[in-house]
Motif scaffolding. Sequence first.
Motif, PDB file in Angstrom:
ATOM      1  N   MET A 106      -4.627  -0.296  -9.516  1.00  0.00           N
ATOM      2  CA  MET A 106      -5.324  -1.178  -8.588  1.00  0.00           C
ATOM      3  C   MET A 106      -5.012  -0.746  -7.170  1.00  0.00           C
ATOM      4  O   MET A 106      -3.907  -0.289  -6.873  1.00  0.00           O
ATOM      5  N   TYR A 107      -5.986  -0.908  -6.314  1.00  0.00           N
ATOM      6  CA  TYR A 107      -5.847  -0.537  -4.914  1.00  0.00           C
ATOM      7  C   TYR A 107      -6.316  -1.697  -4.046  1.00  0.00           C
ATOM      8  O   TYR A 107      -7.318  -2.343  -4.341  1.00  0.00           O
ATOM      9  N   TYR A 108      -5.576  -1.938  -2.954  1.00  0.00           N
ATOM     10  CA  TYR A 108      -6.042  -2.895  -1.962  1.00  0.00           C
ATOM     11  C   TYR A 108      -6.896  -2.145  -0.964  1.00  0.00           C
ATOM     12  O   TYR A 108      -6.447  -1.168  -0.356  1.00  0.00           O
ATOM     13  N   VAL A 109      -8.126  -2.594  -0.789  1.00  0.00           N
ATOM     14  CA  VAL A 109      -9.045  -1.994   0.171  1.00  0.00           C
ATOM     15  C   VAL A 109      -9.097  -2.916   1.379  1.00  0.00           C
ATOM     16  O   VAL A 109      -9.396  -4.104   1.269  1.00  0.00           O
ATOM     17  N   PHE A 110      -8.765  -2.347   2.534  1.00  0.00           N
ATOM     18  CA  PHE A 110      -8.745  -3.063   3.805  1.00  0.00           C
ATOM     19  C   PHE A 110     -10.046  -2.795   4.537  1.00  0.00           C
ATOM     20  O   PHE A 110     -10.434  -1.643   4.727  1.00  0.00           O
ATOM     21  N   TYR A 111     -10.730  -3.854   4.916  1.00  0.00           N
ATOM     22  CA  TYR A 111     -11.978  -3.781   5.677  1.00  0.00           C
ATOM     23  C   TYR A 111     -11.664  -4.229   7.105  1.00  0.00           C
ATOM     24  O   TYR A 111     -11.098  -5.305   7.290  1.00  0.00           O
ATOM     25  N   PHE A 112     -12.058  -3.434   8.095  1.00  0.00           N
ATOM     26  CA  PHE A 112     -11.772  -3.778   9.495  1.00  0.00           C
ATOM     27  C   PHE A 112     -12.952  -3.410  10.374  1.00  0.00           C
ATOM     28  O   PHE A 112     -13.558  -2.354  10.215  1.00  0.00           O
ATOM     29  N   LYS A 113     -13.245  -4.305  11.321  1.00  0.00           N
ATOM     30  CA  LYS A 113     -14.211  -3.974  12.372  1.00  0.00           C
ATOM     31  C   LYS A 113     -13.990  -4.902  13.556  1.00  0.00           C
ATOM     32  O   LYS A 113     -13.479  -6.016  13.415  1.00  0.00           O
ATOM     33  N   THR A 114     -14.374  -4.396  14.726  1.00  0.00           N
ATOM     34  CA  THR A 114     -14.369  -5.232  15.912  1.00  0.00           C
ATOM     35  C   THR A 114     -15.641  -6.077  15.875  1.00  0.00           C
ATOM     36  O   THR A 114     -16.547  -5.813  15.080  1.00  0.00           O
ATOM     37  N   LYS A 115     -15.717  -7.063  16.728  1.00  0.00           N
ATOM     38  CA  LYS A 115     -16.859  -7.986  16.692  1.00  0.00           C
ATOM     39  C   LYS A 115     -18.198  -7.290  16.934  1.00  0.00           C
ATOM     40  O   LYS A 115     -19.213  -7.686  16.378  1.00  0.00           O
ATOM     41  N   GLU A 116     -18.202  -6.224  17.748  1.00  0.00           N
ATOM     42  CA  GLU A 116     -19.485  -5.583  18.049  1.00  0.00           C
ATOM     43  C   GLU A 116     -19.885  -4.515  17.039  1.00  0.00           C
ATOM     44  O   GLU A 116     -21.032  -4.061  17.040  1.00  0.00           O
ATOM     45  N   GLN A 117     -18.981  -4.098  16.174  1.00  0.00           N
ATOM     46  CA  GLN A 117     -19.312  -3.085  15.177  1.00  0.00           C
ATOM     47  C   GLN A 117     -20.141  -3.702  14.048  1.00  0.00           C
ATOM     48  O   GLN A 117     -19.893  -4.825  13.635  1.00  0.00           O
ATOM     49  N   GLU A 118     -21.103  -2.946  13.552  1.00  0.00           N
ATOM     50  CA  GLU A 118     -21.930  -3.421  12.445  1.00  0.00           C
ATOM     51  C   GLU A 118     -21.263  -3.186  11.103  1.00  0.00           C
ATOM     52  O   GLU A 118     -21.346  -4.021  10.211  1.00  0.00           O
ATOM     53  N   ASN A 119     -20.633  -2.031  10.952  1.00  0.00           N
ATOM     54  CA  ASN A 119     -20.062  -1.658   9.659  1.00  0.00           C
ATOM     55  C   ASN A 119     -18.538  -1.716   9.682  1.00  0.00           C
ATOM     56  O   ASN A 119     -17.909  -1.408  10.690  1.00  0.00           O
ATOM     57  N   TYR A 120     -18.003  -2.075   8.545  1.00  0.00           N
ATOM     58  CA  TYR A 120     -16.552  -2.089   8.382  1.00  0.00           C
ATOM     59  C   TYR A 120     -16.031  -0.669   8.223  1.00  0.00           C
ATOM     60  O   TYR A 120     -16.674   0.182   7.618  1.00  0.00           O
ATOM     61  N   HIS A 121     -14.836  -0.448   8.732  1.00  0.00           N
ATOM     62  CA  HIS A 121     -14.065   0.753   8.401  1.00  0.00           C
ATOM     63  C   HIS A 121     -13.223   0.367   7.189  1.00  0.00           C
ATOM     64  O   HIS A 121     -12.597  -0.680   7.177  1.00  0.00           O
ATOM     65  N   LEU A 122     -13.211   1.212   6.159  1.00  0.00           N
ATOM     66  CA  LEU A 122     -12.471   0.920   4.933  1.00  0.00           C
ATOM     67  C   LEU A 122     -11.292   1.868   4.778  1.00  0.00           C
ATOM     68  O   LEU A 122     -11.413   3.060   5.072  1.00  0.00           O
ATOM     69  N   ALA A 123     -10.191   1.312   4.310  1.00  0.00           N
ATOM     70  CA  ALA A 123      -8.994   2.118   4.043  1.00  0.00           C
ATOM     71  C   ALA A 123      -8.266   1.518   2.856  1.00  0.00           C
ATOM     72  O   ALA A 123      -8.269   0.303   2.665  1.00  0.00           O
ATOM     73  N   ILE A 124      -7.641   2.371   2.079  1.00  0.00           N
ATOM     74  CA  ILE A 124      -6.809   1.898   0.977  1.00  0.00           C
ATOM     75  C   ILE A 124      -5.386   1.778   1.481  1.00  0.00           C
ATOM     76  O   ILE A 124      -4.865   2.716   2.095  1.00  0.00           O
ATOM     77  N   SER A 125      -4.777   0.629   1.234  1.00  0.00           N
ATOM     78  CA  SER A 125      -3.356   0.477   1.539  1.00  0.00           C
ATOM     79  C   SER A 125      -2.750  -0.612   0.679  1.00  0.00           C
ATOM     80  O   SER A 125      -3.114  -1.776   0.788  1.00  0.00           O
ATOM     81  N   ASN A 126      -1.816  -0.203  -0.158  1.00  0.00           N
ATOM     82  CA  ASN A 126      -1.026  -1.139  -0.958  1.00  0.00           C
ATOM     83  C   ASN A 126       0.338  -1.349  -0.309  1.00  0.00           C
ATOM     84  O   ASN A 126       1.258  -1.821  -0.949  1.00  0.00           O
TER      85      ASN A 126
END
Length: 170
Positions: A106-126
Amino acid sequence: MKHLTKEELIEQLKALANDETDIPESMGAMCYSPAPPEPVMAKCDSCGKQIQEMSWRKIDRHILNKKIKTIENLGFDAKIEQLCSECAGKLGLKDKEGDELYDHEMYYVFYFKTKEQENYHLAISNDEDDYNAVIAFLKNEKSYTDFFDNTHIIREELSLIERMTGISIE
């Protein structure tokens, strides 16, 4: 609280990268576990597959949810999902080193974006310490303390910040 834009975060990262404040580093705790904990079953948030986790230090999702809430309270969009290797792979994700994901993990997928960004940046981090680094960066702090009470300086963690948030100096 003012919500920082991606450009403002880039400028903040540049300032932290060039900061020369001398922060004493801590050696941290010297604790050892005599045996790994018993395996537990984990469920993929996407497909529902059950996988037995064998990690010696299983991350507590409750702790991660608190860290995500902190990031949201700072004015950013963030979320996490626990995904099996197949579901994470469908998102095009690789592990921290850029390698293929291991089956039956299993992997934790982190979704991040600033308020003006349309798409999330994704990263795996456990690793909860990765989230501690992101929070320290977003708060414009010069350092953070990890799980073992070691002090890490943000200017030495620029690649981690980029991997987790997509924010970089270049």
